[in-house]
Design an enzyme around this catalytic site. Sequence first.
Site, PDB file in Angstrom:
ATOM      1  N   ARG A  90      59.898  52.681  40.175  1.00 31.31           N
ATOM      2  CA  ARG A  90      60.197  52.709  41.736  1.00 31.31           C
ATOM      3  C   ARG A  90      59.294  53.106  42.774  1.00 31.31           C
ATOM      4  O   ARG A  90      59.269  52.819  43.819  1.00 31.31           O
ATOM      5  CB  ARG A  90      61.798  53.034  42.020  1.00 31.31           C
ATOM      6  CG  ARG A  90      61.990  52.887  43.644  1.00 31.31           C
ATOM      7  CD  ARG A  90      63.409  53.987  43.631  1.00 31.31           C
ATOM      8  NE  ARG A  90      64.476  53.385  43.012  1.00 31.31           N
ATOM      9  CZ  ARG A  90      65.553  54.135  42.574  1.00 31.31           C
ATOM     10  NH1 ARG A  90      65.380  55.693  42.921  1.00 31.31           N
ATOM     11  NH2 ARG A  90      66.666  53.974  42.251  1.00 31.31           N
ATOM     12  N   TYR A  91      58.571  54.375  42.166  1.00 32.31           N
ATOM     13  CA  TYR A  91      57.829  55.162  43.167  1.00 32.31           C
ATOM     14  C   TYR A  91      56.346  54.682  42.385  1.00 32.31           C
ATOM     15  O   TYR A  91      56.159  54.505  41.115  1.00 32.31           O
ATOM     16  CB  TYR A  91      58.116  56.513  43.247  1.00 32.31           C
ATOM     17  CG  TYR A  91      59.422  56.933  43.705  1.00 32.31           C
ATOM     18  CD1 TYR A  91      59.614  56.817  45.044  1.00 32.31           C
ATOM     19  CD2 TYR A  91      60.457  57.250  42.800  1.00 32.31           C
ATOM     20  CE1 TYR A  91      60.972  56.850  45.344  1.00 32.31           C
ATOM     21  CE2 TYR A  91      61.941  57.550  43.105  1.00 32.31           C
ATOM     22  CZ  TYR A  91      62.067  57.403  44.544  1.00 32.31           C
ATOM     23  OH  TYR A  91      63.334  57.691  44.782  1.00 32.31           O
ATOM     24  N   ARG A  94      55.190  57.771  39.662  1.00 30.59           N
ATOM     25  CA  ARG A  94      55.931  58.064  38.608  1.00 30.59           C
ATOM     26  C   ARG A  94      57.038  57.209  37.970  1.00 30.59           C
ATOM     27  O   ARG A  94      57.391  56.164  38.876  1.00 30.59           O
ATOM     28  CB  ARG A  94      56.672  59.552  38.916  1.00 30.59           C
ATOM     29  CG  ARG A  94      57.796  59.168  40.276  1.00 30.59           C
ATOM     30  CD  ARG A  94      57.828  60.523  41.114  1.00 30.59           C
ATOM     31  NE  ARG A  94      58.861  60.589  42.144  1.00 30.59           N
ATOM     32  CZ  ARG A  94      58.232  60.346  43.272  1.00 30.59           C
ATOM     33  NH1 ARG A  94      57.146  59.865  43.436  1.00 30.59           N
ATOM     34  NH2 ARG A  94      59.315  60.420  44.185  1.00 30.59           N
ATOM     35  N   CYS A 103      74.440  59.974  24.818  1.00 37.07           N
ATOM     36  CA  CYS A 103      74.727  61.338  25.597  1.00 37.07           C
ATOM     37  C   CYS A 103      75.920  62.313  24.571  1.00 37.07           C
ATOM     38  O   CYS A 103      76.626  61.158  23.798  1.00 37.07           O
ATOM     39  CB  CYS A 103      75.428  61.122  26.996  1.00 37.07           C
ATOM     40  SG  CYS A 103      74.077  60.509  27.831  1.00 37.07           S
ATOM     41  N   CYS A 107      80.201  61.352  30.993  1.00 33.15           N
ATOM     42  CA  CYS A 107      80.526  61.722  32.246  1.00 33.15           C
ATOM     43  C   CYS A 107      81.143  60.779  32.741  1.00 33.15           C
ATOM     44  O   CYS A 107      80.937  59.419  32.936  1.00 33.15           O
ATOM     45  CB  CYS A 107      79.442  62.297  33.047  1.00 33.15           C
ATOM     46  SG  CYS A 107      78.459  63.544  32.196  1.00 33.15           S
ATOM     47  N   CYS A 110      79.377  58.665  35.636  1.00 30.05           N
ATOM     48  CA  CYS A 110      77.650  58.369  35.488  1.00 30.05           C
ATOM     49  C   CYS A 110      77.447  57.240  36.055  1.00 30.05           C
ATOM     50  O   CYS A 110      78.116  56.216  36.142  1.00 30.05           O
ATOM     51  CB  CYS A 110      77.848  58.338  33.800  1.00 30.05           C
ATOM     52  SG  CYS A 110      76.223  57.948  33.494  1.00 30.05           S
ATOM     53  N   ARG A 112      75.296  55.310  34.902  1.00 32.31           N
ATOM     54  CA  ARG A 112      74.973  54.176  34.004  1.00 32.31           C
ATOM     55  C   ARG A 112      76.506  54.089  33.254  1.00 32.31           C
ATOM     56  O   ARG A 112      76.335  53.602  31.807  1.00 32.31           O
ATOM     57  CB  ARG A 112      73.682  54.881  33.116  1.00 32.31           C
ATOM     58  CG  ARG A 112      72.464  54.776  34.012  1.00 32.31           C
ATOM     59  CD  ARG A 112      71.282  54.600  32.937  1.00 32.31           C
ATOM     60  NE  ARG A 112      70.018  54.823  33.972  1.00 32.31           N
ATOM     61  CZ  ARG A 112      69.516  55.807  33.946  1.00 32.31           C
ATOM     62  NH1 ARG A 112      69.937  56.835  33.275  1.00 32.31           N
ATOM     63  NH2 ARG A 112      68.524  55.850  34.645  1.00 32.31           N
ATOM     64  N   ASP A 271      76.637  57.923  43.667  1.00 33.90           N
ATOM     65  CA  ASP A 271      76.268  56.467  43.781  1.00 33.90           C
ATOM     66  C   ASP A 271      77.535  55.457  43.823  1.00 33.90           C
ATOM     67  O   ASP A 271      78.556  55.948  43.520  1.00 33.90           O
ATOM     68  CB  ASP A 271      75.374  56.096  42.367  1.00 33.90           C
ATOM     69  CG  ASP A 271      73.972  56.590  42.318  1.00 33.90           C
ATOM     70  OD1 ASP A 271      73.549  56.777  43.499  1.00 33.90           O
ATOM     71  OD2 ASP A 271      73.702  56.905  41.210  1.00 33.90           O
ATOM     72  N   ASP A 308      70.921  58.233  46.623  1.00 36.67           N
ATOM     73  CA  ASP A 308      70.041  57.169  45.964  1.00 36.67           C
ATOM     74  C   ASP A 308      70.604  55.829  46.892  1.00 36.67           C
ATOM     75  O   ASP A 308      71.727  55.488  46.421  1.00 36.67           O
ATOM     76  CB  ASP A 308      70.198  56.897  44.674  1.00 36.67           C
ATOM     77  CG  ASP A 308      69.072  57.082  43.690  1.00 36.67           C
ATOM     78  OD1 ASP A 308      68.091  56.214  44.416  1.00 36.67           O
ATOM     79  OD2 ASP A 308      69.084  57.633  42.896  1.00 36.67           O
ATOM     80  N   LYS A 315      65.444  57.454  46.752  1.00 40.08           N
ATOM     81  CA  LYS A 315      66.480  58.519  47.172  1.00 40.08           C
ATOM     82  C   LYS A 315      65.825  58.862  48.663  1.00 40.08           C
ATOM     83  O   LYS A 315      64.912  58.887  48.974  1.00 40.08           O
ATOM     84  CB  LYS A 315      65.980  59.891  46.489  1.00 40.08           C
ATOM     85  CG  LYS A 315      66.439  59.712  44.731  1.00 40.08           C
ATOM     86  CD  LYS A 315      66.103  61.087  43.970  1.00 40.08           C
ATOM     87  CE  LYS A 315      66.566  60.776  42.651  1.00 40.08           C
ATOM     88  NZ  LYS A 315      65.340  59.867  42.082  1.00 40.08           N
TER      89      LYS A 315
HETATM   90  C1  LIG Z   1      64.802  60.091  41.061  1.00 49.33           C
HETATM   91  C2  LIG Z   1      63.859  59.059  40.441  1.00 49.33           C
HETATM   92  C3  LIG Z   1      62.304  59.458  40.124  1.00 49.33           C
HETATM   93  C4  LIG Z   1      62.079  60.929  40.096  1.00 49.33           C
HETATM   94  O1  LIG Z   1      61.825  61.176  41.762  1.00 49.33           O
HETATM   95  P1  LIG Z   1      61.586  62.722  42.023  1.00 49.33           P
HETATM   96  O2  LIG Z   1      62.219  62.707  43.397  1.00 49.33           O
HETATM   97  O3  LIG Z   1      60.302  62.926  41.960  1.00 49.33           O
HETATM   98  O4  LIG Z   1      62.472  63.873  41.178  1.00 49.33           O
HETATM   99  C5  LIG Z   1      61.479  58.743  39.363  1.00 49.33           C
HETATM  100  N1  LIG Z   1      62.084  57.203  39.430  1.00 49.33           N
HETATM  101  C6  LIG Z   1      63.065  57.012  39.512  1.00 49.33           C
HETATM  102  C7  LIG Z   1      63.587  55.279  39.673  1.00 49.33           C
HETATM  103  C8  LIG Z   1      64.094  57.955  40.164  1.00 49.33           C
HETATM  104  O5  LIG Z   1      65.421  57.355  40.465  1.00 49.33           O
HETATM  105  S1  SF4 Z   2      75.723  61.699  33.885  1.00 51.12           S
HETATM  106 FE1  SF4 Z   2      75.641  59.891  32.469  1.00 51.12          FE
HETATM  107  S2  SF4 Z   2      73.555  59.897  31.439  1.00 51.12           S
HETATM  108 FE2  SF4 Z   2      73.908  62.040  32.479  1.00 51.12          FE
HETATM  109  S3  SF4 Z   2      74.517  63.277  30.736  1.00 51.12           S
HETATM  110 FE3  SF4 Z   2      76.387  62.339  32.019  1.00 51.12          FE
HETATM  111  S4  SF4 Z   2      76.777  60.483  30.573  1.00 51.12           S
HETATM  112 FE4  SF4 Z   2      74.915  60.980  30.096  1.00 51.12          FE
END
Ligand SMILES: *Cc1c(COP(=O)(O)O)cnc(C)c1O
Ligand code: SF4
Length: 347
Positions: A90-91, A94, A103, A107, A110, A112, A271, A308, A315
Amino acid sequence: MQVWQEKMEQVVTDPRRLAQRFGIDPSPLQRVAERYPLRISPSYWELLEAPGDPLWRQCVPDLRELSDPTPCADPLDEGRLSPVPAIVHRYPDRVLFLVGGDCATYCRFCTRKRLLGDPALRVGEQALEQGLDYIAAHAEVKDVLLSGGDPLLLENQELEGLLSRLRAISHVEILRIGSRLPVTLPERIDDALCALLRRFAPLYLNTHFNHPRELTARAAGACARLADAGVVLGNQTVLLRGVNDSAPVLAALWRGLLRLRVRPYYLHHMDLVRGTGHFRTRIETGLEILQQLRGNLSGLALPQYVIDSPGGRGKIPLLPESLLELGDSARLRTSSGAIIDFPNRET
Ligand SMILES: *Cc1c(COP(=O)(O)O)cnc(C)c1O
Ligand code: SF4
């Protein structure tokens, strides 16, 4: 078998265990768990005190998960941002590399959630290879964040192979791991793992503590071993209604983390994920908490409050200049200047 692997074999997945221990009716829990599975690690299980306590809420099914009107299952549009299955890009500089499919504790909030416990989503050998190839072919990627479930549930050999291959890519400068295991399976952070991680500096690990009661002696030991191995520790907290949405609770959490050499990094606004609406606070709640703590708490203890943005726009730090309007819908400005609306009601 290692101690942590034995612990993983003892995870609680049957709601009847909760019913037996706490004298409650298992049937509502079972209904929810059929849709969104239950999993609680032994360490986390020991921390539960009573139905509805802040740790209970994080891991025990709740009927509200089934009636949540939140429309979206994948609000961050990770599907669209995936050039290959295991990568979210996305960025520019990174990527998220989704290397682990599972996991130790699931959670309930979560992001996901839709994927938890689905065996079809185990990341296969081929997806890992494609991910590594993608990173190697994209010189702009300087920072690789291992995530995806919990990467530290990979076996040492697998993890070492992956980290070595990433380190061999010359443009990759920083490796990061996102893991909740210091909280949910501190036994995993053993000497063998720490000796392995030590070799891959600069290595950052963001863990995920949400409540001061998670700051146990075992979790402290896990963080100490990581820090002693040169791993730089940060923490992401999710702002959760009924769990940690108060200034004294978050102050105790973040102060406690600094004592464990863990720097609070992000406070995430919830989210828009289906099945998690009962955890969502209004944005004002997070802003007010941080406002109360600013000045009363070391600046080191204060994370950045972020949301997000739906649709994969990244973010957004929740600062006055990005908040154009608050109300039942919040109008926010993304880092690229786009304007988005975010529902801002408690369900
Ligand atoms: C949060 C996130 C990151 C890391 O973002 P930082 O602000 O640098 O910690 C990288 N890729 C994705 C898709 C993210 O959601
Ligand atoms: S939030 Fe989702 S991905 Fe993160 S530790 Fe909990 S269950 Fe695992």
